[in-house]
Design a protein around this motif. Structure first.
Motif, PDB file in Angstrom:
ATOM      1  N   UNK A  36       0.822  -1.208   0.000  1.00 36.00           N
ATOM      2  CA  UNK A  36       0.000   0.000   0.000  1.00 36.00           C
ATOM      3  C   UNK A  36       0.854   1.255   0.000  1.00 36.00           C
ATOM      4  N   UNK A  37       2.050   1.186   0.607  1.00 32.58           N
ATOM      5  CA  UNK A  37       2.964   2.324   0.618  1.00 32.58           C
ATOM      6  C   UNK A  37       3.489   2.642  -0.775  1.00 32.58           C
ATOM      7  N   UNK A  38       3.514   1.639  -1.643  1.00 27.60           N
ATOM      8  CA  UNK A  38       4.014   1.822  -3.014  1.00 27.60           C
ATOM      9  C   UNK A  38       2.896   2.076  -4.021  1.00 27.60           C
ATOM     10  N   UNK A  39       1.692   1.635  -3.707  1.00 27.35           N
ATOM     11  CA  UNK A  39       0.589   1.640  -4.682  1.00 27.35           C
ATOM     12  C   UNK A  39       0.253   3.004  -5.284  1.00 27.35           C
ATOM     13  N   UNK A  40       0.218   4.103  -4.511  1.00 24.98           N
ATOM     14  CA  UNK A  40      -0.173   5.378  -5.135  1.00 24.98           C
ATOM     15  C   UNK A  40       0.694   5.794  -6.327  1.00 24.98           C
ATOM     16  N   UNK A  41       1.950   5.340  -6.359  1.00 27.66           N
ATOM     17  CA  UNK A  41       2.831   5.697  -7.474  1.00 27.66           C
ATOM     18  C   UNK A  41       2.614   4.830  -8.709  1.00 27.66           C
ATOM     19  N   UNK A  42       1.557   4.036  -8.687  1.00 27.74           N
ATOM     20  CA  UNK A  42       1.244   3.201  -9.855  1.00 27.74           C
ATOM     21  C   UNK A  42       0.886   4.063 -11.067  1.00 27.74           C
ATOM     22  N   UNK A 133      -7.139  -2.400   7.577  1.00 28.38           N
ATOM     23  CA  UNK A 133      -6.364  -1.579   8.514  1.00 28.38           C
ATOM     24  C   UNK A 133      -4.934  -1.393   8.009  1.00 28.38           C
ATOM     25  N   UNK A 134      -4.313  -2.512   7.652  1.00 25.18           N
ATOM     26  CA  UNK A 134      -2.930  -2.464   7.188  1.00 25.18           C
ATOM     27  C   UNK A 134      -2.816  -1.636   5.909  1.00 25.18           C
ATOM     28  N   UNK A 135      -3.790  -1.820   5.012  1.00 21.54           N
ATOM     29  CA  UNK A 135      -3.749  -1.118   3.743  1.00 21.54           C
ATOM     30  C   UNK A 135      -3.835   0.391   3.944  1.00 21.54           C
ATOM     31  N   UNK A 136      -4.747   0.832   4.800  1.00 26.99           N
ATOM     32  CA  UNK A 136      -4.931   2.270   5.033  1.00 26.99           C
ATOM     33  C   UNK A 136      -3.686   2.881   5.675  1.00 26.99           C
ATOM     34  N   UNK A 137      -3.017   2.136   6.558  1.00 29.45           N
ATOM     35  CA  UNK A 137      -1.781   2.637   7.161  1.00 29.45           C
ATOM     36  C   UNK A 137      -0.757   2.958   6.072  1.00 29.45           C
ATOM     37  N   UNK A 138      -0.501   1.997   5.191  1.00 22.98           N
ATOM     38  CA  UNK A 138       0.494   2.207   4.137  1.00 22.98           C
ATOM     39  C   UNK A 138       0.111   3.300   3.167  1.00 22.98           C
ATOM     40  N   UNK A 139      -1.152   3.302   2.744  1.00 23.86           N
ATOM     41  CA  UNK A 139      -1.598   4.266   1.731  1.00 23.86           C
ATOM     42  C   UNK A 139      -1.576   5.692   2.291  1.00 23.86           C
ATOM     43  N   UNK A 140      -2.098   5.859   3.509  1.00 27.32           N
ATOM     44  CA  UNK A 140      -2.155   7.208   4.089  1.00 27.32           C
ATOM     45  C   UNK A 140      -0.752   7.746   4.362  1.00 27.32           C
ATOM     46  N   UNK A 141       0.180   6.872   4.756  1.00 27.21           N
ATOM     47  CA  UNK A 141       1.560   7.309   4.960  1.00 27.21           C
ATOM     48  C   UNK A 141       2.186   7.794   3.659  1.00 27.21           C
ATOM     49  N   UNK A 142       1.867   7.136   2.553  1.00 23.66           N
ATOM     50  CA  UNK A 142       2.383   7.582   1.260  1.00 23.66           C
ATOM     51  C   UNK A 142       1.913   9.005   0.970  1.00 23.66           C
ATOM     52  N   UNK A 143       0.624   9.261   1.179  1.00 26.59           N
ATOM     53  CA  UNK A 143       0.086  10.601   0.920  1.00 26.59           C
ATOM     54  C   UNK A 143       0.741  11.634   1.838  1.00 26.59           C
ATOM     55  N   UNK A 144       0.892  11.302   3.113  1.00 24.95           N
ATOM     56  CA  UNK A 144       1.525  12.236   4.056  1.00 24.95           C
ATOM     57  C   UNK A 144       2.977  12.521   3.675  1.00 24.95           C
ATOM     58  N   UNK A 145       3.701  11.483   3.284  1.00 26.70           N
ATOM     59  CA  UNK A 145       5.097  11.672   2.882  1.00 26.70           C
ATOM     60  C   UNK A 145       5.206  12.558   1.640  1.00 26.70           C
ATOM     61  N   UNK A 146       4.335  12.343   0.672  1.00 23.51           N
ATOM     62  CA  UNK A 146       4.375  13.165  -0.541  1.00 23.51           C
ATOM     63  C   UNK A 146       3.928  14.600  -0.282  1.00 23.51           C
ATOM     64  N   UNK A 147       3.163  14.815   0.780  1.00 21.94           N
ATOM     65  CA  UNK A 147       2.794  16.180   1.157  1.00 21.94           C
ATOM     66  C   UNK A 147       3.982  16.946   1.721  1.00 21.94           C
ATOM     67  N   UNK A 148       5.049  16.224   2.075  1.00 25.03           N
ATOM     68  CA  UNK A 148       6.250  16.887   2.565  1.00 25.03           C
ATOM     69  C   UNK A 148       7.195  17.284   1.438  1.00 25.03           C
ATOM     70  N   UNK A 149       6.835  16.973   0.195  1.00 27.10           N
ATOM     71  CA  UNK A 149       7.644  17.377  -0.958  1.00 27.10           C
ATOM     72  C   UNK A 149       7.034  18.614  -1.612  1.00 27.10           C
ATOM     73  N   UNK A 150       7.833  19.278  -2.451  1.00 28.03           N
ATOM     74  CA  UNK A 150       7.380  20.547  -3.025  1.00 28.03           C
ATOM     75  C   UNK A 150       6.234  20.389  -4.020  1.00 28.03           C
TER      76      UNK A 150
END
Length: 200
Positions: A36-42, A133-150
């Motif tokens: 899930x941490x990798x999926x958004x970049x699909x 539960x596990x899926x949402x943890x990974x996916x939401x972390x991806x979005x939060x991490x990308x919000x820290x980029x420009x």
């Protein structure tokens, strides 16, 4: 943020939260969080996932594969299944095919909800408890991490296309950005190495 950093952050967060999760620490849960941490970049043809999926690492191959896969899933659903999850998957695949990186569905709350619904359906069908539960943890972390980029993320797509990002950001690929991601990976690995013996 690079795929390896996303996977590392997801893994470290899973280890940190495992004692509070319904099933505790499990390899299935760990795998789901990393996936899930990798999926958004699909939506990027050269992402870690697409390296193993696409025959050619370009936008044309991405559009063709995901668009056609979505049509096939919808056609299968129409002929045989008539299930909401298949409809959601088909529409999602088509949308992924037509989206450009960080400008569409996969980097939004709607994308997280849609994919979580599909994963939850699979979990219920095959008795994979708490997989959502596990899926949402990974996916939401991806979005939060990308919000820290420009570049930020279109968090409220399609209702609002303005990118959402934190007040202090870094540019992916810059020297400072690479340093930040290296520190994140190193800190995550140290934490995991420290924590795992305690959990076992």
């Amino acid at each position: 943020m690079n795929g390896k950093t996303h996977a590392g952050v997801g893994l470290a967060a899973f280890v940190a939260l495992s004692n509070k999760l319904p099933d505790g620490f499990s390899y299935m849960g760990m795998g789901v969080v990393i996936l899930a941490s990798l999926l958004p970049d699909i939506d990027h043809p050269k992402s870690i996932m697409n390296r193993y999926i696409l025959p050619f690492k370009n936008n044309g191959a991405k559009v063709t594969l995901y668009f056609c896969s979505g049509i096939i899933v919808l056609y299968f659903d129409y002929l045989y299944a008539n299930e909401p999850a298949y409809k959601a998957l088909g529409i999602t695949l088509i949308t992924v095919g037509l989206s450009s990186h960080r400008n569409g569905l996969t980097h939004s709350l709607l994308g997280m909800i849609t994919f979580s619904f599909i994963v939850g359906y699979i979990g219920n069908k095959y008795n994979l408890k708490n997989i959502t539960y596990y899926f949402i943890i990974g996916y939401s972390l991806h979005l939060l991490c990308d919000m820290s980029t420009n570049r930020g993320v279109p968090l409220f797509y399609p209702f609002k296309n303005k990118k959402v990002k934190f007040p202090f950001t870094y540019r992916v690929g810059s020297k400072f950005g690479n340093f930040i991601e290296l520190v994140l990976i190193a800190a995550g690995l140290i934490y995991i190495i420290y924590k795992l013996p305690v959990m076992s």
